[in-house]
Design an enzyme around this catalytic site. Structure first.
Site, PDB file in Angstrom:
ATOM      1  N   ASP A 111      -0.980  -0.468   6.252  1.00  0.00           N
ATOM      2  CA  ASP A 111      -1.081   0.096   7.596  1.00  0.00           C
ATOM      3  C   ASP A 111      -2.475   0.578   7.962  1.00  0.00           C
ATOM      4  O   ASP A 111      -2.786   0.743   9.128  1.00  0.00           O
ATOM      5  CB  ASP A 111      -0.111   1.269   7.752  1.00  0.00           C
ATOM      6  N   ASP A 167      -6.827  -1.598   4.749  1.00  0.00           N
ATOM      7  CA  ASP A 167      -5.903  -2.621   4.268  1.00  0.00           C
ATOM      8  C   ASP A 167      -6.166  -3.989   4.898  1.00  0.00           C
ATOM      9  O   ASP A 167      -5.632  -4.990   4.433  1.00  0.00           O
ATOM     10  CB  ASP A 167      -4.450  -2.221   4.576  1.00  0.00           C
ATOM     11  N   ASP A 219       0.879  -1.160   0.000  1.00  0.00           N
ATOM     12  CA  ASP A 219       0.000   0.000   0.000  1.00  0.00           C
ATOM     13  C   ASP A 219       0.922   1.217   0.000  1.00  0.00           C
ATOM     14  O   ASP A 219       2.053   1.139   0.477  1.00  0.00           O
ATOM     15  CB  ASP A 219      -0.875  -0.011   1.254  1.00  0.00           C
TER      16      ASP A 219
END
Length: 616
Positions: A509, A513, A316
């Site tokens: 994080d 996610d 991400d």
């Protein structure tokens, strides 16, 4: 060395001295030699005999205690008194060494357990009162004095200091904190008095989650550990029956029962599976313990093993490869003023905790009258719609403007573009920029050197922003303008690109996610700034938020797996060789002792290397 180990060591020394003394007794004094050998034998082996007898009564016959009992008692029956005592003596030497090695491995976990706070200081009626951290409620003000451990997560209300986070992150450099900064439980206040407003209960705090992860890590075993457990379950009865066959069948055919029974006893001593049963789990335990000292929390041996087979790493962007600290870098109003543009955006984002919303509110830096806001609606992956002072306000990305059929204007600046529309009329946009983490580029380079086939970045940002970040970091593939559900779909597709045994890692994080972390073969969460949902879903947690720790985790995994397989191959090869030699009469009881105790000691020494972690 604990008290139990010290007592065992004393028994070993006494038994060794008495055994050496019995060896000088002439062979024609058979009964005196028997008594002289029985004394050290019982001193050193009474607990093994007891465990063997107790296990037989409970139906657990085939274990190392049974093997040692049969082999040593059989040696006495055949008149090999010295060898019978020596078998038990050196078996206990191996057990002591093994216990000491496991104890050393556990120290790395025990050291981490020291982060558990014993108390919290709260102020009542002008006095500081010490209470149990579990009794402190959210919103309480706790006081942390110099040298004390921070007991709960919170935000510093007053004071500044440097804090030691080495127990959590593995980093020895203290971190400076001051009023307004977030602080996590488990770190030590080096200097300065801190007043902290708690944001989580103790059971939800960082320190509690870390302790829970570490305490439960041993319950999730690797394939290698499960293989050894199952192998020992079938291996031990097989070698017992093989030894029985070796004693009976040749004796019936060729006679000389004493010779073949002795060979069968030697075969039993050689076959003891201690080296495998202890060294392989010790390797994984050591690897997990060593990783924890580096601020890498691995939830089980199965995840440590899977890391070594990683082929694709998916990141991400925000908060993982970038700092996630957004700042308003440009205001481009259209038909309204800059102040109005920023005010509408800040008021619309006032109920959101997203980093982008926080950056807009920080730039506005004025108290927001929530009574002016109504009809608030958050549109996932798009933005926010609400009414402010009876005006319809829309704040969001390109997709939101397209959905509302509002003609928006592109911008030449690199960054996240937040459009603002008033009463369905385009009124300008705000540019928000994020900063790449200092070690992100090094992390990508290191992963490629390790043999990772592909690196991928997923982001909800625009194509321009995503491609700019990916280009700077030299990431292979980038997918932009994604909704949380889109990330899962892309990971599903990438999973099909891995080989049969290959694994896919996802690193994130944020709360959005968590579904992707759960779907990946190995989910890694940033523990320092990551959301609770991401940390709960993850298999591995990086406590200092450095992407380069992923490379270190893979290195630890590969090294641990290499050492575990070295022990399996070495132990089996030596045992099989000496078993064959013993069966044909070319290896005696002393060779059998080496095949058991010697191989165990060598395998355990090799396994202990897993605890030594080389920093990258």
């Amino acid at each position: 060395m604990n008290n139990k180990q010290k007592k065992t060591l004393v028994r070993i020394i006494i038994s060794f001295v008495l055994l050496a003394a019995s060896a000088i007794i002439p062979e024609d004094n058979k009964y005196i030699r028997l008594i002289a050998a029985l004394i050290p034998y019982l001193i050193i082996g009474w607990d093994v005999l007891y465990k063997s007898f107790r296990n037989i009564l409970h139906g657990q016959i085939f274990d190392e205690n049974f093997l040692m009992t049969i082999a040593s008692v059989g040696a006495f029956i055949l008149g090999d008194y010295t060898e019978g005592t020596a078998v038990m003596l050196f078996y206990q030497v191996g057990e002591l060494f093994q216990s000491y090695a496991v104890g050393n491995s556990r120290k790395s976990i025990a050291a981490l357990m020291d982060i558990r706070p014993d108390y919290a200081n709260i102020e009542k009626d002008g006095e500081i009162v010490t209470v149990d951290p579990e009794e402190v409620e959210i919103g309480s003000i706790i006081i942390v004095k110099p040298g004390e451990r921070v007991p709960l997560d919170g935000i510093i209300e007053d004071g500044n200091s440097s804090v030691d986070t080495s127990a959590l992150t593995g980093e020895s450099v203290p971190r400076s904190v001051s009023a307004g900064d977030s602080i996590i439980s488990g770190c030590i206040n080096n200097n300065g008095l801190l007043k902290i407003k708690t944001t989580k209960l103790f059971e939800e705090s960082t320190v509690s989650k870390i302790l829970d992860l570490v305490e439960n890590s041993s319950s999730k075993k690797s394939k290698a550990e499960n293989f050894i457990t199952k192998f020992a379950r079938y291996y031990t009865p097989c070698v017992v029956f093989a030894a029985l066959a070796l004693a009976i069948i040749p004796s019936i055919i060729m006679g000389d029962w004493a010779k073949w029974i002795e060979r069968a006893l030697i075969f039993l001593v050689i076959s003891c599976p201690c080296a495998l049963v202890i060294s392989v789990p010790l390797s994984f335990f050591g690897g997990i313990g060593g990783a924890s000292r580096s601020g890498i929390l691995i939830k089980g041996g199965n995840y440590l093993e899977a890391l070594a087979k990683s082929e694709i790493v998916v990141f991400d962007k925000t908060g993982t490869l970038t700092k996630g600290v957004f700042k308003v870098t440009a205001l481009h109003p259209d038909i309204i003023s800059e102040n109005q543009l920023l005010e509408y955006a800040a008021m619309a984002e006032s109920f959101s905790n997203h980093p982008i919303a926080q950056s807009i509110k920080e730039a506005y830096n004025t108290d927001i009258e929530e009574s002016r806001i109504s009809d608030y609606k958050e549109i996932a992956g798009r933005g926010i719609s609400c009414t402010i002072d009876r005006k319809q306000i829309a704040v969001g990305n390109d997709k939101l403007m397209n959905d509302m059929k509002i003609q928006w204007r592109p911008c030449h600046h690199i960054g996240t573009i937040i459009h603002v529309a008033v009463n369905n009329i385009y009124s300008g946009h705000i540019i928000i920029s994020d900063e790449i983490k200092p070690d992100s580029k090094n992390a990508i380079e290191s992963l490629k050197k390790l043999g990772i086939k592909k690196t991928v970045m997923l982001t909800g940002d625009s194509q321009k922003v995503g491609e700019n970040i990916a280009g700077q970091l030299k990431i292979d593939d980038v997918y932009c303008e994604l909704l949380p559900g889109d990330k899962v779909d892309i990971v599903e597709k990438l999973l099909n690109e891995t080989s049969e045994k290959g694994k896919l890692i996802f690193v994130g994080d944020g709360i959005n996610d968590a579904p992707v972390i759960s779907r990946a073969d190995i989910g890694i969460a940033m523990g320092g700034s990551g959301s609770d949902a991401a940390i709960e879903a993850a298999d591995i947690v990086l406590m200092d938020d450095k992407p380069s720790k992923i490379t270190e985790a893979i290195n630890i995994s590969q090294r641990t797996l290499r050492i575990a397989y070295q022990n399996i191959i070495f132990a089996l090869a030596v045992k099989i060789l000496i078993m064959i030699l013993g069966a044909v009469g070319l290896a005696g009881m002393w060779a059998a002792v080496f095949a058991d105790v010697g191989v165990s000691v060598i395998a355990i020494l090799n396994a202990m290397r897993c605890m030594r972690i080389n920093k990258i």
